[in-house]
Design a protein around this motif. Structure first.
Motif, PDB file in Angstrom:
ATOM      1  N   UNK A 147       0.727  -1.034   0.016  1.00 10.93           N
ATOM      2  CA  UNK A 147       0.017   0.062   0.058  1.00 10.93           C
ATOM      3  C   UNK A 147       0.861   1.356  -0.120  1.00 10.93           C
ATOM      4  N   UNK A 148       1.817   1.195   0.777  1.00 15.31           N
ATOM      5  CA  UNK A 148       3.097   2.432   0.666  1.00 15.31           C
ATOM      6  C   UNK A 148       3.602   2.651  -0.833  1.00 15.31           C
ATOM      7  N   UNK A 149       3.846   1.526  -1.268  1.00 13.33           N
ATOM      8  CA  UNK A 149       4.283   1.771  -2.556  1.00 13.33           C
ATOM      9  C   UNK A 149       3.252   2.196  -3.537  1.00 13.33           C
ATOM     10  N   UNK A 150       2.029   1.707  -3.623  1.00 19.27           N
ATOM     11  CA  UNK A 150       0.933   2.212  -4.512  1.00 19.27           C
ATOM     12  C   UNK A 150       0.809   3.885  -4.193  1.00 19.27           C
ATOM     13  N   UNK A 151       1.145   4.271  -2.932  1.00 16.39           N
ATOM     14  CA  UNK A 151       0.785   5.780  -2.787  1.00 16.39           C
ATOM     15  C   UNK A 151       2.092   6.389  -3.294  1.00 16.39           C
ATOM     16  N   UNK A 152       3.139   5.843  -3.244  1.00 14.38           N
ATOM     17  CA  UNK A 152       4.584   6.211  -3.725  1.00 14.38           C
ATOM     18  C   UNK A 152       4.079   6.453  -5.385  1.00 14.38           C
ATOM     19  N   UNK A 153       3.813   5.348  -5.871  1.00 13.09           N
ATOM     20  CA  UNK A 153       3.654   5.529  -7.410  1.00 13.09           C
ATOM     21  C   UNK A 153       2.613   6.479  -7.706  1.00 13.09           C
ATOM     22  N   UNK A 154       1.454   6.712  -6.967  1.00  9.62           N
ATOM     23  CA  UNK A 154       0.600   7.606  -7.245  1.00  9.62           C
ATOM     24  C   UNK A 154       1.193   8.993  -7.357  1.00  9.62           C
ATOM     25  N   UNK A 155       2.104   9.424  -6.280  1.00  9.73           N
ATOM     26  CA  UNK A 155       2.594  10.793  -6.432  1.00  9.73           C
ATOM     27  C   UNK A 155       3.585  10.812  -7.494  1.00  9.73           C
ATOM     28  N   UNK A 156       4.266   9.613  -7.910  1.00  9.73           N
ATOM     29  CA  UNK A 156       5.271   9.792  -8.843  1.00  9.73           C
ATOM     30  C   UNK A 156       4.387   9.923 -10.303  1.00  9.73           C
ATOM     31  N   UNK A 157       3.357   9.590 -10.443  1.00 12.52           N
ATOM     32  CA  UNK A 157       2.887   9.518 -11.689  1.00 12.52           C
ATOM     33  C   UNK A 157       1.527  10.606 -11.897  1.00 12.52           C
ATOM     34  N   UNK A 158       0.924  10.862 -11.004  1.00 10.01           N
ATOM     35  CA  UNK A 158      -0.371  11.570 -10.795  1.00 10.01           C
ATOM     36  C   UNK A 158      -0.380  12.866 -11.433  1.00 10.01           C
ATOM     37  N   UNK A 159      -1.224  13.735 -11.675  1.00  7.18           N
ATOM     38  CA  UNK A 159      -1.237  15.034 -12.384  1.00  7.18           C
ATOM     39  C   UNK A 159      -0.857  15.948 -11.173  1.00  7.18           C
ATOM     40  N   UNK A 160      -0.854  15.740 -10.104  1.00  2.00           N
ATOM     41  CA  UNK A 160      -0.073  16.355  -8.829  1.00  2.00           C
ATOM     42  C   UNK A 160       1.053  15.771  -8.573  1.00  2.00           C
ATOM     43  N   UNK A 161       2.406  15.501  -9.425  1.00  2.53           N
ATOM     44  CA  UNK A 161       3.581  14.966  -9.312  1.00  2.53           C
ATOM     45  C   UNK A 161       4.239  15.565  -7.918  1.00  2.53           C
ATOM     46  N   UNK A 162       4.636  14.880  -7.139  1.00  5.97           N
ATOM     47  CA  UNK A 162       5.478  15.113  -5.979  1.00  5.97           C
ATOM     48  C   UNK A 162       6.441  14.201  -5.649  1.00  5.97           C
TER      49      UNK A 162
END
Length: 251
Positions: A147-162
């Motif tokens: 789940x932590x990696x899914x969250x990391x992937x989200x911030x890596x690829x989403x429109x609000x990249x962080x």
């Protein structure tokens, strides 16, 4: 080959913060089905271009030239997850298969295996033993690390990249499971991006090599290593790494 598009599953949790989880499940189903040689699965980037819209499935099938479209929803609350999925034939707009799964989060890996196997069975394509093995290889047994990696992937690829947050979360995932190759690969990719921006001294090579030590068949890790090597002017090695990554994952 049977052509299929997996649309991003809808987050039904009533909490926008859970978007990372529904997106991650969708991405993993795309990845799993892409391992089946008898299937052609539309890439994640194309499939996610329909995110947040109310698409006409028959129109999508025609537009992407696929026979089937998979859509679904994810509801995550407390320690439980409910996933609904339905497979639609584009030409007829008819249901080929539909199912609802209600499980604890501890069962998430078995649940993903079950969904992929059910879709393959519904499409009446043959799943080879090595493909079944590839689908069932999750990289970690820790649902917390996953789940932590899914969250990391989200911030890596989403429109609000962080990227900095993605890096911290991927590092947290390897604290939970030091042998999680996918998390090491994301650490490498995040470090590369920050290094190229001049925001980090670490260039990502050590993390990419650690990922490959753990899983030599991980396309993302080869791609990350190739990018670092190119930056170091080691072009022949970089090309070889990228060629290997594309061989392992043509998308």
């Amino acid at each position: 080959r049977v052509a299929l598009c997996v649309l991003p599953f809808t987050n039904m949790s009533g909490d926008p913060e859970q978007e990372y989880f529904s997106d991650g499940i969708s991405e993993d189903i795309i990845t799993d089905l892409s391992k089946v040689a008898a299937l052609f699965v539309v890439s994640r980037n194309t499939a996610f271009s329909f995110k947040g819209k109310a698409p006409n499935l028959a129109q999508i099938a025609r537009q992407l030239n696929v026979r089937y479209v998979l859509e679904g929803s994810v509801r995550k609350a407390g320690g439980r997850v409910r996933i609904t999925a339905q497979l639609i034939e584009g030409a007829t707009d008819g249901h080929v298969w539909a199912e609802r799964y209600d499980r604890t989060l501890d069962d998430i890996f078995a649940l993903q295996d079950e969904i992929s196997a059910a879709i393959v069975a519904a499409l009446k394509v043959k799943l080879l033993p090595e493909e079944k093995k590839a689908i069932e290889r999750r990289g970690t047994t820790s649902t917390e690390a996953y789940q932590t990696l899914l969250m990391a992937r989200h911030y890596h690829t989403s429109t609000t990249v962080d990227t900095k947050l993605a890096l911290r979360l991927a590092q947290r995932a390897v604290e939970i499971d030091p042998n999680y190759a996918e998390a090491w690969a994301l650490i490498a990719t995040s470090q590369i991006r920050l290094h190229e921006y001049g925001e980090l001294e670490e260039n990502g090579l050590a993390a990419a090599e650690r990922a490959l030590e753990l899983d030599v068949g991980l396309a993302d890790a080869h791609a990350a290593k190739g990018r670092v090597l190119a930056g170091l002017g080691r072009y022949d090695e970089a090309l070889a790494a990228h060629a290997r990554s594309l061989h392992l994952d043509p998308e």
